[in-house]
Design a protein around this motif. Sequence first.
Motif, PDB file in Angstrom:
ATOM      1  N   GLN A  67       7.639  12.985  26.809  1.00  0.00           N
ATOM      2  CA  GLN A  67       6.036  12.647  27.054  1.00  0.00           C
ATOM      3  C   GLN A  67       5.534  12.746  28.228  1.00  0.00           C
ATOM      4  N   VAL A  68       4.424  13.322  28.502  1.00  0.00           N
ATOM      5  CA  VAL A  68       3.724  13.446  29.738  1.00  0.00           C
ATOM      6  C   VAL A  68       2.378  12.777  29.707  1.00  0.00           C
ATOM      7  N   TYR A  69       2.148  11.799  30.209  1.00  0.00           N
ATOM      8  CA  TYR A  69       0.702  11.322  30.309  1.00  0.00           C
ATOM      9  C   TYR A  69      -0.038  11.927  31.607  1.00  0.00           C
ATOM     10  N   SER A  70      -1.159  12.371  31.303  1.00  0.00           N
ATOM     11  CA  SER A  70      -1.933  13.095  32.273  1.00  0.00           C
ATOM     12  C   SER A  70      -3.278  13.064  31.829  1.00  0.00           C
ATOM     13  N   ASP A  71      -4.096  13.504  32.904  1.00  0.00           N
ATOM     14  CA  ASP A  71      -5.603  13.632  32.593  1.00  0.00           C
ATOM     15  C   ASP A  71      -6.084  14.981  33.191  1.00  0.00           C
ATOM     16  N   TYR A  72      -6.964  15.755  32.550  1.00  0.00           N
ATOM     17  CA  TYR A  72      -7.299  17.117  32.969  1.00  0.00           C
ATOM     18  C   TYR A  72      -8.124  17.190  34.207  1.00  0.00           C
ATOM     19  N   VAL A  73      -8.480  16.239  34.838  1.00  0.00           N
ATOM     20  CA  VAL A  73      -9.156  16.220  36.246  1.00  0.00           C
ATOM     21  C   VAL A  73      -8.043  15.565  37.246  1.00  0.00           C
ATOM     22  N   CYS A  74      -7.047  15.341  36.769  1.00  0.00           N
ATOM     23  CA  CYS A  74      -6.067  15.038  38.061  1.00  0.00           C
ATOM     24  C   CYS A  74      -5.238  16.078  38.349  1.00  0.00           C
ATOM     25  N   PRO A  75      -5.449  16.290  39.877  1.00  0.00           N
ATOM     26  CA  PRO A  75      -4.693  17.413  40.472  1.00  0.00           C
ATOM     27  C   PRO A  75      -3.508  17.302  40.363  1.00  0.00           C
ATOM     28  N   PHE A  76      -2.715  16.305  40.425  1.00  0.00           N
ATOM     29  CA  PHE A  76      -1.366  16.027  40.466  1.00  0.00           C
ATOM     30  C   PHE A  76      -0.785  16.214  38.960  1.00  0.00           C
ATOM     31  N   CYS A  77      -1.446  16.351  37.861  1.00  0.00           N
ATOM     32  CA  CYS A  77      -1.160  16.561  36.869  1.00  0.00           C
ATOM     33  C   CYS A  77      -1.058  18.023  36.473  1.00  0.00           C
ATOM     34  N   PHE A  78      -1.929  18.803  36.924  1.00  0.00           N
ATOM     35  CA  PHE A  78      -2.079  20.016  36.905  1.00  0.00           C
ATOM     36  C   PHE A  78      -0.689  20.666  37.865  1.00  0.00           C
TER      37      PHE A  78
ATOM     38  N   PHE B 293       5.960  10.590  33.357  1.00  0.00           N
ATOM     39  CA  PHE B 293       6.893  11.326  32.513  1.00  0.00           C
ATOM     40  C   PHE B 293       7.697  10.147  31.705  1.00  0.00           C
ATOM     41  N   PHE B 294       7.815  10.299  30.480  1.00  0.00           N
ATOM     42  CA  PHE B 294       8.909   9.538  29.706  1.00  0.00           C
ATOM     43  C   PHE B 294      10.039  10.680  29.410  1.00  0.00           C
ATOM     44  N   ILE B 295      11.005  10.538  29.832  1.00  0.00           N
ATOM     45  CA  ILE B 295      11.960  11.639  29.528  1.00  0.00           C
ATOM     46  C   ILE B 295      13.160  10.704  28.929  1.00  0.00           C
ATOM     47  N   GLY B 296      13.109  10.749  27.394  1.00  0.00           N
ATOM     48  CA  GLY B 296      14.312  10.082  27.002  1.00  0.00           C
ATOM     49  C   GLY B 296      13.790   8.456  27.212  1.00  0.00           C
ATOM     50  N   ASN B 297      15.003   7.913  27.852  1.00  0.00           N
ATOM     51  CA  ASN B 297      14.815   6.354  28.321  1.00  0.00           C
ATOM     52  C   ASN B 297      14.483   6.211  29.704  1.00  0.00           C
ATOM     53  N   LYS B 298      14.175   7.564  30.169  1.00  0.00           N
ATOM     54  CA  LYS B 298      13.725   7.269  31.956  1.00  0.00           C
ATOM     55  C   LYS B 298      12.297   7.446  31.972  1.00  0.00           C
ATOM     56  N   VAL B 299      11.649   6.853  32.953  1.00  0.00           N
ATOM     57  CA  VAL B 299      10.567   7.247  33.353  1.00  0.00           C
ATOM     58  C   VAL B 299      10.176   7.439  34.837  1.00  0.00           C
ATOM     59  N   LEU B 300       9.525   8.612  35.135  1.00  0.00           N
ATOM     60  CA  LEU B 300       9.191   9.191  36.516  1.00  0.00           C
ATOM     61  C   LEU B 300       7.715   9.288  36.662  1.00  0.00           C
ATOM     62  N   ARG B 301       7.346   8.730  37.523  1.00  0.00           N
ATOM     63  CA  ARG B 301       5.812   8.531  37.963  1.00  0.00           C
ATOM     64  C   ARG B 301       5.480   9.846  39.016  1.00  0.00           C
ATOM     65  N   GLY B 302       4.480  10.354  38.825  1.00  0.00           N
ATOM     66  CA  GLY B 302       4.066  11.280  39.726  1.00  0.00           C
ATOM     67  C   GLY B 302       4.716  12.850  39.663  1.00  0.00           C
ATOM     68  N   VAL B 303       4.323  13.741  40.703  1.00  0.00           N
ATOM     69  CA  VAL B 303       4.996  15.013  40.585  1.00  0.00           C
ATOM     70  C   VAL B 303       6.493  14.937  40.766  1.00  0.00           C
TER      71      VAL B 303
ATOM     72  N   ALA C 147      23.131   7.052  32.466  1.00  0.00           N
ATOM     73  CA  ALA C 147      22.039   6.103  33.047  1.00  0.00           C
ATOM     74  C   ALA C 147      21.673   6.889  34.442  1.00  0.00           C
ATOM     75  N   GLY C 148      20.346   6.609  34.717  1.00  0.00           N
ATOM     76  CA  GLY C 148      20.058   7.363  35.961  1.00  0.00           C
ATOM     77  C   GLY C 148      18.789   6.360  36.715  1.00  0.00           C
ATOM     78  N   LYS C 149      18.437   6.803  37.858  1.00  0.00           N
ATOM     79  CA  LYS C 149      17.373   5.981  38.467  1.00  0.00           C
ATOM     80  C   LYS C 149      16.025   6.590  38.121  1.00  0.00           C
ATOM     81  N   ALA C 150      14.830   5.751  38.320  1.00  0.00           N
ATOM     82  CA  ALA C 150      13.581   6.391  37.869  1.00  0.00           C
ATOM     83  C   ALA C 150      13.255   6.749  39.098  1.00  0.00           C
ATOM     84  N   ALA C 151      12.126   7.699  39.409  1.00  0.00           N
ATOM     85  CA  ALA C 151      11.612   8.690  40.573  1.00  0.00           C
ATOM     86  C   ALA C 151      10.314   8.275  40.664  1.00  0.00           C
TER      87      ALA C 151
END
Length: 217
Positions: free
Chosen positions: A6-17, A173-183, A201-205
């Motif tokens: 799941q990718v949380y984003s806004d259309y006017v966010c440059p880093f989402c693009f 980004f929610f990737i399975g049970n892990k969370v990544l914030r940012g590009v 298991a792994g670390k969030a980024a």
Amino acid sequence: MTVKIQVYSDYVCPFCFLAEGPLEQAVQGKDVEVEWMPFELRPSPTEPLDPWNDPPKLRMFEQSIAPYAQRMGIDMKLPRVSPHPYTHLAFEGYQYAKEHGKGNEYNHRLFRAFFQEEQNIGDPDVLAKLAGEIGLDAAEYREALETRKYKEAHQQALNHAYREAGITAVPTFFIGNKVLRGVANRETLEQVIAEELAGQAGKAAEGLSCTVDGECD
């Protein structure tokens, strides 16, 4: 096992693009399911960003965001649509597109329309034209916007993002049970997806993102 992303984003966010390309590369050939999730950085009546008339925001784009996009090999402009449009109608349109099996195509088209073609994605006429370009019924789509048919569905999605998922910056980004914030680059995304597929298991980024206070870094 299918990994849900799941990718949380806004259309006017440059880093989402900018986050879209590496994700598309990372999921190729893998058992994953990608869903884009609505998040409004500046919902009405919050004052929208006006970067062309805000020197610090303009410098941020010119000195940080644009060079980053160039290093990624992505053609990107600071849209002359300034102030930035509110995105609630675009997201209500997303609910229509998702219902008709074209949610991800719709997101891709809107990102490109705003950051490459400088189109006003707050204008219902523009949105209907873009919807038609990806094979949706433009007239039916426009009617859905006019009647606000998907207003409640979009509000429910926002409530989920703000209150349940606790999103404060995008992309997240929610990737399975892990969370990544940012590009995230392709290699990072591939590693996290592989870990999830293997049940490891792994670390969030953390990466470059835009926050609700209007900062992108």
